[in-house]
Design a protein around this motif. Structure first.
Motif, PDB file in Angstrom:
ATOM      1  N   ASP A   1      -8.205  -9.394  -5.021  1.00  0.00           N
ATOM      2  CA  ASP A   1      -8.806  -8.154  -4.538  1.00  0.00           C
ATOM      3  C   ASP A   1      -7.887  -7.487  -3.513  1.00  0.00           C
ATOM      4  O   ASP A   1      -7.547  -8.087  -2.485  1.00  0.00           O
ATOM      5  CB  ASP A   1     -10.168  -8.472  -3.915  1.00  0.00           C
ATOM      6  N   ALA A   2      -7.483  -6.257  -3.784  1.00  0.00           N
ATOM      7  CA  ALA A   2      -6.521  -5.562  -2.919  1.00  0.00           C
ATOM      8  C   ALA A   2      -7.019  -5.428  -1.488  1.00  0.00           C
ATOM      9  O   ALA A   2      -6.266  -5.651  -0.537  1.00  0.00           O
ATOM     10  CB  ALA A   2      -6.177  -4.188  -3.493  1.00  0.00           C
ATOM     11  N   GLU A   3      -8.279  -5.067  -1.304  1.00  0.00           N
ATOM     12  CA  GLU A   3      -8.818  -4.890   0.048  1.00  0.00           C
ATOM     13  C   GLU A   3      -8.811  -6.215   0.812  1.00  0.00           C
ATOM     14  O   GLU A   3      -8.441  -6.272   1.982  1.00  0.00           O
ATOM     15  CB  GLU A   3     -10.235  -4.329  -0.022  1.00  0.00           C
ATOM     16  N   ALA A   4      -9.209  -7.292   0.132  1.00  0.00           N
ATOM     17  CA  ALA A   4      -9.198  -8.610   0.772  1.00  0.00           C
ATOM     18  C   ALA A   4      -7.777  -9.040   1.102  1.00  0.00           C
ATOM     19  O   ALA A   4      -7.495  -9.504   2.214  1.00  0.00           O
ATOM     20  CB  ALA A   4      -9.863  -9.644  -0.146  1.00  0.00           C
ATOM     21  N   LYS A   5      -6.845  -8.860   0.164  1.00  0.00           N
ATOM     22  CA  LYS A   5      -5.480  -9.337   0.381  1.00  0.00           C
ATOM     23  C   LYS A   5      -4.800  -8.602   1.531  1.00  0.00           C
ATOM     24  O   LYS A   5      -4.053  -9.203   2.307  1.00  0.00           O
ATOM     25  CB  LYS A   5      -4.651  -9.232  -0.899  1.00  0.00           C
ATOM     26  N   ARG A   6      -5.072  -7.324   1.669  1.00  0.00           N
ATOM     27  CA  ARG A   6      -4.480  -6.561   2.787  1.00  0.00           C
ATOM     28  C   ARG A   6      -4.865  -7.136   4.140  1.00  0.00           C
ATOM     29  O   ARG A   6      -4.127  -6.992   5.106  1.00  0.00           O
ATOM     30  CB  ARG A   6      -4.910  -5.105   2.728  1.00  0.00           C
ATOM     31  N   LYS A   7      -6.021  -7.790   4.214  1.00  0.00           N
ATOM     32  CA  LYS A   7      -6.499  -8.329   5.489  1.00  0.00           C
ATOM     33  C   LYS A   7      -5.733  -9.569   5.930  1.00  0.00           C
ATOM     34  O   LYS A   7      -5.676  -9.864   7.116  1.00  0.00           O
ATOM     35  CB  LYS A   7      -7.996  -8.637   5.407  1.00  0.00           C
ATOM     36  N   TRP A   8      -5.157 -10.327   4.988  1.00  0.00           N
ATOM     37  CA  TRP A   8      -4.459 -11.553   5.376  1.00  0.00           C
ATOM     38  C   TRP A   8      -2.972 -11.553   5.027  1.00  0.00           C
ATOM     39  O   TRP A   8      -2.230 -12.385   5.526  1.00  0.00           O
ATOM     40  CB  TRP A   8      -5.135 -12.786   4.763  1.00  0.00           C
ATOM     41  N   PHE A   9      -2.497 -10.625   4.210  1.00  0.00           N
ATOM     42  CA  PHE A   9      -1.135 -10.664   3.671  1.00  0.00           C
ATOM     43  C   PHE A   9      -0.144 -10.005   4.628  1.00  0.00           C
ATOM     44  O   PHE A   9       0.405  -8.949   4.354  1.00  0.00           O
ATOM     45  CB  PHE A   9      -1.102  -9.987   2.302  1.00  0.00           C
ATOM     46  N   ALA A  10       0.070 -10.646   5.758  1.00  0.00           N
ATOM     47  CA  ALA A  10       1.072 -10.187   6.730  1.00  0.00           C
ATOM     48  C   ALA A  10       1.444 -11.384   7.591  1.00  0.00           C
ATOM     49  O   ALA A  10       0.570 -12.128   8.025  1.00  0.00           O
ATOM     50  CB  ALA A  10       0.524  -9.070   7.603  1.00  0.00           C
ATOM     51  N   CYS A  11       2.726 -11.575   7.808  1.00  0.00           N
ATOM     52  CA  CYS A  11       3.123 -12.699   8.661  1.00  0.00           C
ATOM     53  C   CYS A  11       3.559 -12.233  10.043  1.00  0.00           C
ATOM     54  O   CYS A  11       3.872 -13.049  10.896  1.00  0.00           O
ATOM     55  CB  CYS A  11       4.182 -13.565   7.994  1.00  0.00           C
ATOM     56  N   HIS A  12       3.564 -10.919  10.277  1.00  0.00           N
ATOM     57  CA  HIS A  12       3.921 -10.362  11.583  1.00  0.00           C
ATOM     58  C   HIS A  12       2.976  -9.206  11.890  1.00  0.00           C
ATOM     59  O   HIS A  12       3.160  -8.104  11.392  1.00  0.00           O
ATOM     60  CB  HIS A  12       5.372  -9.854  11.588  1.00  0.00           C
ATOM     61  N   ASP A  13       1.978  -9.461  12.716  1.00  0.00           N
ATOM     62  CA  ASP A  13       0.978  -8.431  13.014  1.00  0.00           C
ATOM     63  C   ASP A  13       1.561  -7.208  13.704  1.00  0.00           C
ATOM     64  O   ASP A  13       1.017  -6.116  13.599  1.00  0.00           O
ATOM     65  CB  ASP A  13      -0.144  -9.010  13.876  1.00  0.00           C
ATOM     66  N   GLU A  14       2.680  -7.373  14.410  1.00  0.00           N
ATOM     67  CA  GLU A  14       3.258  -6.247  15.153  1.00  0.00           C
ATOM     68  C   GLU A  14       4.084  -5.308  14.266  1.00  0.00           C
ATOM     69  O   GLU A  14       4.446  -4.217  14.695  1.00  0.00           O
ATOM     70  CB  GLU A  14       4.113  -6.755  16.335  1.00  0.00           C
ATOM     71  N   TRP A  15       4.370  -5.709  13.018  1.00  0.00           N
ATOM     72  CA  TRP A  15       5.129  -4.842  12.129  1.00  0.00           C
ATOM     73  C   TRP A  15       4.249  -3.703  11.629  1.00  0.00           C
ATOM     74  O   TRP A  15       3.039  -3.843  11.519  1.00  0.00           O
ATOM     75  CB  TRP A  15       5.699  -5.635  10.968  1.00  0.00           C
ATOM     76  N   VAL A  16       4.878  -2.571  11.307  1.00  0.00           N
ATOM     77  CA  VAL A  16       4.146  -1.366  10.927  1.00  0.00           C
ATOM     78  C   VAL A  16       4.013  -1.278   9.401  1.00  0.00           C
ATOM     79  O   VAL A  16       5.017  -1.211   8.688  1.00  0.00           O
ATOM     80  CB  VAL A  16       4.879  -0.106  11.454  1.00  0.00           C
ATOM     81  N   PRO A  17       2.766  -1.262   8.878  1.00  0.00           N
ATOM     82  CA  PRO A  17       2.577  -1.100   7.434  1.00  0.00           C
ATOM     83  C   PRO A  17       2.974   0.310   6.993  1.00  0.00           C
ATOM     84  O   PRO A  17       2.641   1.287   7.658  1.00  0.00           O
ATOM     85  CB  PRO A  17       1.083  -1.328   7.222  1.00  0.00           C
ATOM     86  N   ILE A  18       3.675   0.392   5.862  1.00  0.00           N
ATOM     87  CA  ILE A  18       4.094   1.684   5.316  1.00  0.00           C
ATOM     88  C   ILE A  18       3.404   1.949   3.982  1.00  0.00           C
ATOM     89  O   ILE A  18       2.896   3.038   3.742  1.00  0.00           O
ATOM     90  CB  ILE A  18       5.635   1.730   5.148  1.00  0.00           C
ATOM     91  N   GLU A  19       3.382   0.930   3.122  1.00  0.00           N
ATOM     92  CA  GLU A  19       2.787   1.105   1.789  1.00  0.00           C
ATOM     93  C   GLU A  19       2.295  -0.239   1.293  1.00  0.00           C
ATOM     94  O   GLU A  19       2.939  -1.264   1.489  1.00  0.00           O
ATOM     95  CB  GLU A  19       3.846   1.648   0.819  1.00  0.00           C
ATOM     96  N   TYR A  20       1.122  -0.230   0.638  1.00  0.00           N
ATOM     97  CA  TYR A  20       0.623  -1.437  -0.022  1.00  0.00           C
ATOM     98  C   TYR A  20      -0.138  -1.020  -1.265  1.00  0.00           C
ATOM     99  O   TYR A  20      -0.954  -0.095  -1.222  1.00  0.00           O
ATOM    100  CB  TYR A  20      -0.307  -2.264   0.886  1.00  0.00           C
ATOM    101  N   SER A  21       0.124  -1.704  -2.363  1.00  0.00           N
ATOM    102  CA  SER A  21      -0.651  -1.498  -3.586  1.00  0.00           C
ATOM    103  C   SER A  21      -0.696  -2.801  -4.363  1.00  0.00           C
ATOM    104  O   SER A  21       0.218  -3.618  -4.285  1.00  0.00           O
ATOM    105  CB  SER A  21      -0.035  -0.387  -4.449  1.00  0.00           C
ATOM    106  N   LEU A  22      -1.780  -3.009  -5.087  1.00  0.00           N
ATOM    107  CA  LEU A  22      -1.974  -4.217  -5.878  1.00  0.00           C
ATOM    108  C   LEU A  22      -2.678  -3.857  -7.172  1.00  0.00           C
ATOM    109  O   LEU A  22      -3.758  -3.258  -7.154  1.00  0.00           O
ATOM    110  CB  LEU A  22      -2.815  -5.245  -5.108  1.00  0.00           C
ATOM    111  N   GLU A  23      -2.042  -4.197  -8.279  1.00  0.00           N
ATOM    112  CA  GLU A  23      -2.624  -4.058  -9.615  1.00  0.00           C
ATOM    113  C   GLU A  23      -2.673  -5.475 -10.183  1.00  0.00           C
ATOM    114  O   GLU A  23      -1.719  -5.943 -10.807  1.00  0.00           O
ATOM    115  CB  GLU A  23      -1.756  -3.142 -10.473  1.00  0.00           C
TER     116      GLU A  23
END
Length: 158
Positions: A30-52
């Motif tokens: 689930d894209a919404e669920a994965k976005r919540k945990w799929f980061a190893c550096h919280d201080e980095w700035v998200p630019i783009e995320y998509s999951l099919e």
């Protein structure tokens, strides 16, 4: 002139999670669920995320580190067996430079107390890129994050 090289490494990370297989698998699917945990550096700035999430589907994650350097992850799903297995190939870029290509396999096994998840990665570091163990370390952070995510009540669909 860049030296064209390929350095291979394989590692596996196993976690026993106090959550049903359906919840652990859904956290990947689930894209919404994965976005919540799929980061190893919280201080980095998200630019783009998509999951099919389907066989042949793609996933993209682009972030900028604290120095503004782009880190780009692009994956393609090769095999998905619901509640049992996910296999995908992905590459990583720093700026415009491809630093690695990988094959990742995640398996899920139901246990009396929840789920055993095994993440195995076969990675090729390219053109003298020196990893120094940071790929495994970053992946261990991700596995810790998914474990914390799925072990919270109601974090994903069952």
């Amino acid at each position: 002139m860049t030296r064209h090289s390929a350095m291979h490494e394989t590692f596996a990370i196993e976690r026993k999670m106090r959550a049903p297989v359906s919840r652990v698998f859904a956290a990947w699917a689930d894209a919404e669920a994965k976005r919540k945990w799929f980061a190893c550096h919280d201080e980095w700035v998200p630019i783009e995320y998509s999951l099919e999430f389907r066989i042949g589907g793609q996933e993209r994650n682009r972030v900028a580190d604290s120095d503004g350097v782009l880190h780009a992850y692009e994956a393609r799903y090769l095999d998905i067996v619901p509640q049992a297995r996910i296999i995908y190939a992905y590459d990583m870029k720093l700026g415009q430079t491809r630093i690695s290509a990988s094959l990742a396999t995640i398996t899920f096994e139901a246990t009396p107390s929840g789920t055993t998840m095994l993440f195995t990665e076969q990675v090729v570091f390219l053109d003298d890129y020196t990893d120094g163990g940071s790929r495994r370390q970053g992946t261990e952070i991700l596995v810790d994050r998914i474990q914390a995510f799925v072990e919270r009540d109601g974090s994903t669909a069952h």
